[in-house]
Design a protein around this motif. Structure first.
Motif, PDB file in Angstrom:
ATOM      1  N   LEU A  37      11.970 -10.515  12.694  1.00  0.00           N
ATOM      2  CA  LEU A  37      11.016 -11.606  12.521  1.00  0.00           C
ATOM      3  C   LEU A  37       9.624 -11.236  13.015  1.00  0.00           C
ATOM      4  CD1 LEU A  37      13.264 -14.568  13.713  1.00  0.00           C
ATOM      5  CD2 LEU A  37      12.729 -13.902  11.375  1.00  0.00           C
ATOM      6  N   ARG A  38       9.538 -10.288  13.907  1.00  0.00           N
ATOM      7  CA  ARG A  38       8.242  -9.906  14.466  1.00  0.00           C
ATOM      8  C   ARG A  38       7.510  -8.889  13.595  1.00  0.00           C
ATOM      9  NH1 ARG A  38       9.810  -8.817  20.724  1.00  0.00           N
ATOM     10  NH2 ARG A  38      10.564 -10.896  21.198  1.00  0.00           N
ATOM     11  N   ARG A  39       8.167  -8.339  12.619  1.00  0.00           N
ATOM     12  CA  ARG A  39       7.552  -7.294  11.807  1.00  0.00           C
ATOM     13  C   ARG A  39       6.478  -7.868  10.892  1.00  0.00           C
ATOM     14  NH1 ARG A  39      12.854  -3.875  10.129  1.00  0.00           N
ATOM     15  NH2 ARG A  39      13.284  -3.075  12.184  1.00  0.00           N
ATOM     16  N   ASP A  40       5.510  -7.032  10.581  1.00  0.00           N
ATOM     17  CA  ASP A  40       4.419  -7.405   9.701  1.00  0.00           C
ATOM     18  C   ASP A  40       4.909  -7.310   8.253  1.00  0.00           C
ATOM     19  OD1 ASP A  40       2.006  -7.894   8.519  1.00  0.00           O
ATOM     20  OD2 ASP A  40       1.107  -5.971   9.068  1.00  0.00           O
ATOM     21  N   PRO A  41       4.919  -8.394   7.478  1.00  0.00           N
ATOM     22  CA  PRO A  41       5.448  -8.352   6.110  1.00  0.00           C
ATOM     23  C   PRO A  41       4.650  -7.426   5.188  1.00  0.00           C
ATOM     24  CG  PRO A  41       4.598 -10.548   6.648  1.00  0.00           C
ATOM     25  CD  PRO A  41       4.484  -9.714   7.872  1.00  0.00           C
ATOM     26  N   THR A  42       3.350  -7.256   5.431  1.00  0.00           N
ATOM     27  CA  THR A  42       2.568  -6.374   4.566  1.00  0.00           C
ATOM     28  C   THR A  42       2.958  -4.919   4.784  1.00  0.00           C
ATOM     29  OG1 THR A  42       0.780  -6.328   6.193  1.00  0.00           O
ATOM     30  CG2 THR A  42       0.621  -7.958   4.430  1.00  0.00           C
ATOM     31  N   ARG A  43       3.290  -4.569   6.022  1.00  0.00           N
ATOM     32  CA  ARG A  43       3.740  -3.200   6.301  1.00  0.00           C
ATOM     33  C   ARG A  43       5.065  -2.916   5.617  1.00  0.00           C
ATOM     34  NH1 ARG A  43       3.698  -1.285  12.455  1.00  0.00           N
ATOM     35  NH2 ARG A  43       3.909   0.820  11.734  1.00  0.00           N
ATOM     36  N   ALA A  44       5.976  -3.891   5.666  1.00  0.00           N
ATOM     37  CA  ALA A  44       7.284  -3.721   5.033  1.00  0.00           C
ATOM     38  C   ALA A  44       7.118  -3.575   3.522  1.00  0.00           C
ATOM     39  CB  ALA A  44       8.188  -4.893   5.370  1.00  0.00           C
ATOM     40  N   ALA A  45       6.198  -4.352   2.928  1.00  0.00           N
ATOM     41  CA  ALA A  45       5.975  -4.269   1.486  1.00  0.00           C
ATOM     42  C   ALA A  45       5.406  -2.903   1.111  1.00  0.00           C
ATOM     43  CB  ALA A  45       5.027  -5.379   1.031  1.00  0.00           C
ATOM     44  N   ARG A  46       4.481  -2.393   1.920  1.00  0.00           N
ATOM     45  CA  ARG A  46       3.919  -1.060   1.662  1.00  0.00           C
ATOM     46  C   ARG A  46       4.995   0.011   1.741  1.00  0.00           C
ATOM     47  NH1 ARG A  46      -0.024  -0.393   5.862  1.00  0.00           N
ATOM     48  NH2 ARG A  46      -0.336  -2.608   5.984  1.00  0.00           N
ATOM     49  N   ARG A  47       5.857  -0.108   2.722  1.00  0.00           N
ATOM     50  CA  ARG A  47       6.920   0.876   2.897  1.00  0.00           C
ATOM     51  C   ARG A  47       7.869   0.850   1.697  1.00  0.00           C
ATOM     52  NH1 ARG A  47       9.208  -0.628   7.773  1.00  0.00           N
ATOM     53  NH2 ARG A  47       7.360   0.225   8.750  1.00  0.00           N
ATOM     54  N   ARG A  48       8.188  -0.351   1.190  1.00  0.00           N
ATOM     55  CA  ARG A  48       9.073  -0.444   0.024  1.00  0.00           C
ATOM     56  C   ARG A  48       8.408   0.187  -1.190  1.00  0.00           C
ATOM     57  NH1 ARG A  48      10.433  -5.526   2.158  1.00  0.00           N
ATOM     58  NH2 ARG A  48       8.809  -6.529   0.956  1.00  0.00           N
TER      59      ARG A  48
END
Length: 61
Positions: A37-48
């Motif tokens: 829950l603490r992760r940045d959603p934009t970072r996760a999207a970039r990684r995907r």
């Protein structure tokens, strides 16, 4: 197994203390783990996006 009641009570106390220490260690470890829950959603999207852009291995036939 136990020579006296005092020996039995001391063993029981040590066992309980070890269990309490293990629970405290487990709770401390759980608090130290980064939760999703603490992760940045934009970072996760970039990684995907980067993962899907990687070359795919050919299918083994």
């Amino acid at each position: 197994m136990f020579s006296t009641d005092a020996h039995f009570l001391l063993t029981l106390h040590r066992t309980h203390a070890d269990e309490l220490r293990a629970e405290a260690d487990s709770a401390r470890l759980a608090r130290s783990v980064v939760r999703g829950l603490r992760r940045d959603p934009t970072r996760a999207a970039r990684r995907r996006r980067l993962d899907t852009a990687a070359p795919q291995a050919p299918d083994a036939e």
